[in-house]
Enzyme design. Structure first.
Site, PDB file in Angstrom:
ATOM      1  N   HIS A  16       0.807  -1.216   0.000  1.00 47.35           N
ATOM      2  CA  HIS A  16       0.000   0.000   0.000  1.00 47.35           C
ATOM      3  C   HIS A  16       0.846   1.274   0.000  1.00 47.35           C
ATOM      4  O   HIS A  16       0.393   2.310  -0.471  1.00 47.35           O
ATOM      5  CB  HIS A  16      -0.949   0.020   1.199  1.00 47.35           C
ATOM      6  CG  HIS A  16      -2.151  -0.852   0.993  1.00 47.35           C
ATOM      7  ND1 HIS A  16      -2.152  -2.186   1.296  1.00 47.35           N
ATOM      8  CD2 HIS A  16      -3.378  -0.585   0.495  1.00 47.35           C
ATOM      9  CE1 HIS A  16      -3.327  -2.693   0.986  1.00 47.35           C
ATOM     10  NE2 HIS A  16      -4.096  -1.751   0.503  1.00 47.35           N
ATOM     11  N   GLY A  17       2.022   1.202   0.570  1.00 48.65           N
ATOM     12  CA  GLY A  17       2.831   2.421   0.560  1.00 48.65           C
ATOM     13  C   GLY A  17       4.142   2.252   1.285  1.00 48.65           C
ATOM     14  O   GLY A  17       4.311   1.350   2.110  1.00 48.65           O
TER      15      GLY A  17
END
Lengths: 397, 476
Positions: B323-324
């Site tokens: 996701h990041g």
């Protein structure tokens, strides 16, 4: 549920199915499409979606016209454009509390007058305006209205002058959406404007508010109030039409009246520096402290959350103007001008007749008289006229 | 180009109009061309990057078909993995690793000079990278035939409805749909439009209106009360769901209008009664991808007990990291991993719940179901705190503020009127939870159906914030 990849319904040609689907979609879109089209037509025909340039072109051609948008006031862009366009030698600037000064009040220089009331709402705006205006458009006289809360360190400036004056060149897509939304939320105005569509723009009011309520900005920038002038002695009663009423804000110390013990030193210094620059540029600045209703003045005097600030404000303002050789008229209290609260349409805004008295008081100053040729005659005539009442002044127009 | 822009509406109408008169090859070519325009509208240079990695994968597919020797085949697969994951690592994770290395070295008094790149993250890079990897891995495993037609392969990657935010449809489920000419299906088109309408509604009305509540609180953690942070966390749970699910609904609807079926990505996740059920309903395409290409290769549950638990944790941590590039996402993944294990051990049946109707079949849930749903929602909110917080420290501060304020002060919130959108969402979803599309209203008379469509369209027109709020998942 059938999947998208399913082969077409038996025996039905794809092109026919597609056409049928599109015709259904079209039928569904007719109603919202018509509504959007009608809304957009209202925005165009009423002048609501006009650029500031187009409004000015219309007002130039129609001196009796009034402009007031219902959706977005665009005060800054409209007024700044007015100053640049008119290249006026007398400019009134400040918040909405100075909007009632009109060109006919200014005698020989009436044609060279512009009211930019509503364009300055903080001392930061005053500074930005001073630096933004090209020297070729600099007025000879600037009548500058100063609001009490500009010097209150607990009130932050809301607008950004450079951003605001850059607006109004064109109507963005979002503004069209906002405009149509506004119409849908005001079905009465929407219906009225829709019915009036065939008449086009022949009416002298530009913008939905001007058309709906009757008030708006004249070509000289002054504001014609939408309120009906009372006709009988019984109707001449002071009513604070502000929402929420000004006295509530003062009593509860909120909105533009939060508690303060002193005049903000940095803001006072900012005003000082702006006045110095005007003095250096040869602009004659006249300070003006607009009035409050007597109840508001009384509360500001006795309420411990305001009283120190109030006293210091009224002492510091004349001082800072005097330092630069400029006069200032403290019109905070209507009683000191021989009038009462009936001169005001709410707790913050005085009407035309009061502004005439302010001019009369200002003319006692030799320097002001020199800048305002012919004003004394207009003012004296207005004050003597039986047609002058608490609000309207007989300006011979 | 984003779905919620006027330009996209115009773009889609043009593509739709050109698409249907074409034959199979023309349709595929148009898909490639429209995908490039759609992606390049944002930045054409990244469209070139996308073409580069897609070209490599296409070539690897051809090479894998010709090559019989396992060693060579593995080398070709490694080339695809290195290219795709290398680009992803460079653009998404380089600065994170560089910064983390510097901080870690600092703990030992070392201060090595590290390099930080000023890199813009290509939109949707994590999505199309995983999509592409599913092709090369499946061809390597001999589970999928190599595609020889470059237009068909590029169409599979560049198909614009799912290009930047999924669903991550596996190659074997999507490529076949490009084999024949698509024929317009009037039976599915209205439902596709309804699904798009629902997607627009939950994105621009619900998610974008709640975004203000969330950013006001999470951007000013120090000056925001615990109650407000709690409210903002609940709003964020709804915002991220409506943002992402809204995008997915629009994507699925657009694809169906072009005759392509994309997989379902959300199945009413907030009506889950357990965390394992939640993961069977939330971002289903990513969960499926990780199960197929990470969990199973690690041994899945066919390994020793401790190794199985470790496999679950690895999948969730990698999922968080996907996701990041921030430790907050790792903590979010870890929390979900731990909760998944706890639920799986305490309630083994909970893993199969995603196949059932969420919250049971009756209109009013049983008390036990309701409490299970409430507990699961609360636990997901707990994890969302770290997902949204700027740093792990911020996340801990938020938790501490919520705990202390809720225990000691009376509730007080700003923006409480916006909670009406949460009620609207849950009410509609609960009633419609038997259908994949919450706006499935086929059995109703036409007048009622059209009134509902008008109501939703009016809500979108009247309540969508006028400033543009980008889709949250574009950054992933």
């Amino acid at each position: 549920m059938p999947t998208a990849a399913t082969v077409l319904v038996a025996g039905q040609p794809s092109r026919h199915a597609l056409r049928r689907f599109l015709s259904h979609l079209f039928a569904f879109s007719v109603l919202p499409g018509a509504l959007l089209l009608l809304g957009e037509s209202v925005l165009q025909v009423s002048g609501e979606a006009w650029s500031v340039d187009r409004v000015f072109a219309f007002q130039r051609a129609h001196p009796d016209s009034l402009y007031l948008s219902g959706i977005d006031q665009t005060f800054y862009a409209y007024k700044y454009r007015g100053i640049v366009e008119k290249n006026a030698s007398i400019v009134v600037a400040g918040s909405s509390r100075v909007m009632k000064f009109r060109s006919p009040m200014f005698g020989d220089r009436a044609d060279s007058f512009y009211n930019a009331g509503g364009m300055l709402n903080s001392l930061r705006d005053v500074r930005d305006f001073c630096y933004a205006l090209p020297s070729s458009r600099r007025p000879d006289v600037l009548l500058l209205g100063i609001d009490l809360w500009w010097l209150n360190e607990n009130v932050s400036p809301v607008f950004s002058f450079p951003e605001e004056i850059a607006r109004g060149a064109d109507f963005s897509f979002d503004e069209h959406i906002a405009g149509i939304r506004w119409l849908l939320r005001h079905p009465g105005a929407f219906a009225q404007e829709s019915i009036a569509l065939p008449r086009g723009t022949k009416r002298m009011a530009i913008g939905i508010s001007a058309r709906e309520k009757g008030g708006g900005f004249r070509p000289d920038g002054s504001f014609k109030s939408a309120w009906q002038t009372p006709r009988s002695e019984k109707e001449w009663v002071f009513v604070d039409r502000e929402t929420p009423p000004t006295i509530d804000r003062v009593k509860n110390a909120y909105a533009n009246f939060p508690p303060a013990n002193r005049v903000a030193p940095d803001r006072l210094a900012l005003l000082d520096s702006v006045l110095a620059r005007y003095a250096q540029n040869g602009v004659f600045v006249i300070g003006y402290l607009p009035p409050f209703s007597s109840e508001v003045v009384g509360q500001l005097q006795v309420d411990a959350r305001h009283s120190l600030f109030w006293v210091e404000f009224r002492r510091a303002m004349p001082e800072v103007f005097r330092r630069h050789g400029f006069p200032l008229i403290d019109a905070s209290d209507v009683a000191s001008f021989g009038m009462d609260d009936r001169a005001m349409s709410d707790g913050l805004h005085a009407e035309e007749a009061f502004q005439v008295r302010v001019l009369k008081a200002l003319l006692r100053d030799e320097r002001v008289r020199a800048h305002f040729p012919g004003v004394e005659a207009v003012v004296d005539r207005a004050l003597a006229s039986p047609r002058t009442n608490y609000w309207d002044a007989d300006l011979g127009s | 180009m984003v779905f919620t822009s006027l330009i996209f509406i115009v773009f889609f109408i043009i593509v739709f109009g050109l698409y249907w008169p074409l034959g199979k090859d023309g349709q595929n070519r148009l898909i490639v061309l429209s995908g490039l325009v759609f992606y390049g509208w944002w930045d054409w240079r990244f469209a070139l990057l996308l073409l580069f990695t897609t070209g490599i994968d296409f070539m690897v597919g051809l090479a894998l078909e010709k090559e019989e020797r396992e060693g060579r085949r593995r080398a070709w697969l490694v080339l695809s993995l290195v290219t795709n994951l290398g680009v992803l690592a460079l653009f998404k994770y380089f600065n994170f690793f560089s910064d983390s290395f510097a901080r870690f070295s600092g703990l030992f008094g070392l201060h090595p000079s590290t390099l930080t790149l000023k890199i813009v993250l290509p939109m949707g890079i994590s999505f199309y990278t995983f999509q592409a990897l599913s092709y090369t891995i499946d061809v390597y495993r001999r589970q999928l035939h190599t595609v020889h037609d470059p237009v068909r392969y590029f169409g599979f990657i560049l198909f614009f409805p799912h290009l930047v935010a999924g669903p991550i449809v596996r190659a074997k489920n999507l490529l076949g749909q490009f084999n024949a000419r698509r024929v317009f299906n009037p039976a599915t088109a209205p439902d596709a439009l309804r699904q798009m309408l629902w997607g627009f509604f939950i994105k621009v009305v619900i998610a974008d209106n709640l975004a203000v509540v969330v950013s006001d609180a999470y951007d000013h953690v120090g000056s925001t009360s615990g109650w407000q942070l709690l409210y903002a966390t609940v709003c964020f749970a709804i915002q991220i769901y409506c943002d992402f699910a809204g995008y997915t609904h629009i994507a699925i609807g657009c694809a169906r209008l072009l005759g392509i079926d994309l997989m379902r990505n959300f199945a009413y996740p907030y009506f889950s009664r357990s965390i394992p059920e939640f993961w069977g309903r939330w971002h289903i395409s990513l969960t499926t991808w990780f199960r197929e290409y990470l969990y199973h290769p690690l041994g899945g549950n066919r390994v020793a007990y401790r190794r199985w638990l470790l496999n679950i944790l690895i999948v969730f941590i990698v999922s968080g990291f996907w996701h990041g590039a921030n430790w907050t996402f790792v903590v979010w993944g870890l929390l979900h991993g731990v909760l998944y294990i706890v639920y799986s051990l305490a309630w083994p049946d909970s893993r199969g719940m995603a196949a059932e109707t969420p919250g049971g079949t009756s209109l009013v849930p049983s008390l036990s179901s309701f409490l299970q749903i409430a507990l699961t929602f609360s636990l997901t909110c707990l994890a969302w705190i770290f997902f949204r917080a700027a740093s792990v420290t911020d996340g801990l501060v938020i938790l501490r503020k919520i705990a202390s304020d809720v225990a000691t002060t009376a509730p007080a919130f700003a923006y409480k009127q916006r909670a009406v959108w949460i009620v609207v969402l849950f009410a509609i979803e609960w009633i419609q939870r038997h259908h994949a599309n919450p706006l499935h209203v086929d059995p109703l008379p036409r007048a009622v159906r059209w009134s509902l469509y008008y109501a939703f369209a009016t809500a979108i027109f009247m309540f969508a914030p006028l400033h543009h709020t980008p889709f949250i998942y574009f950054q992933f």
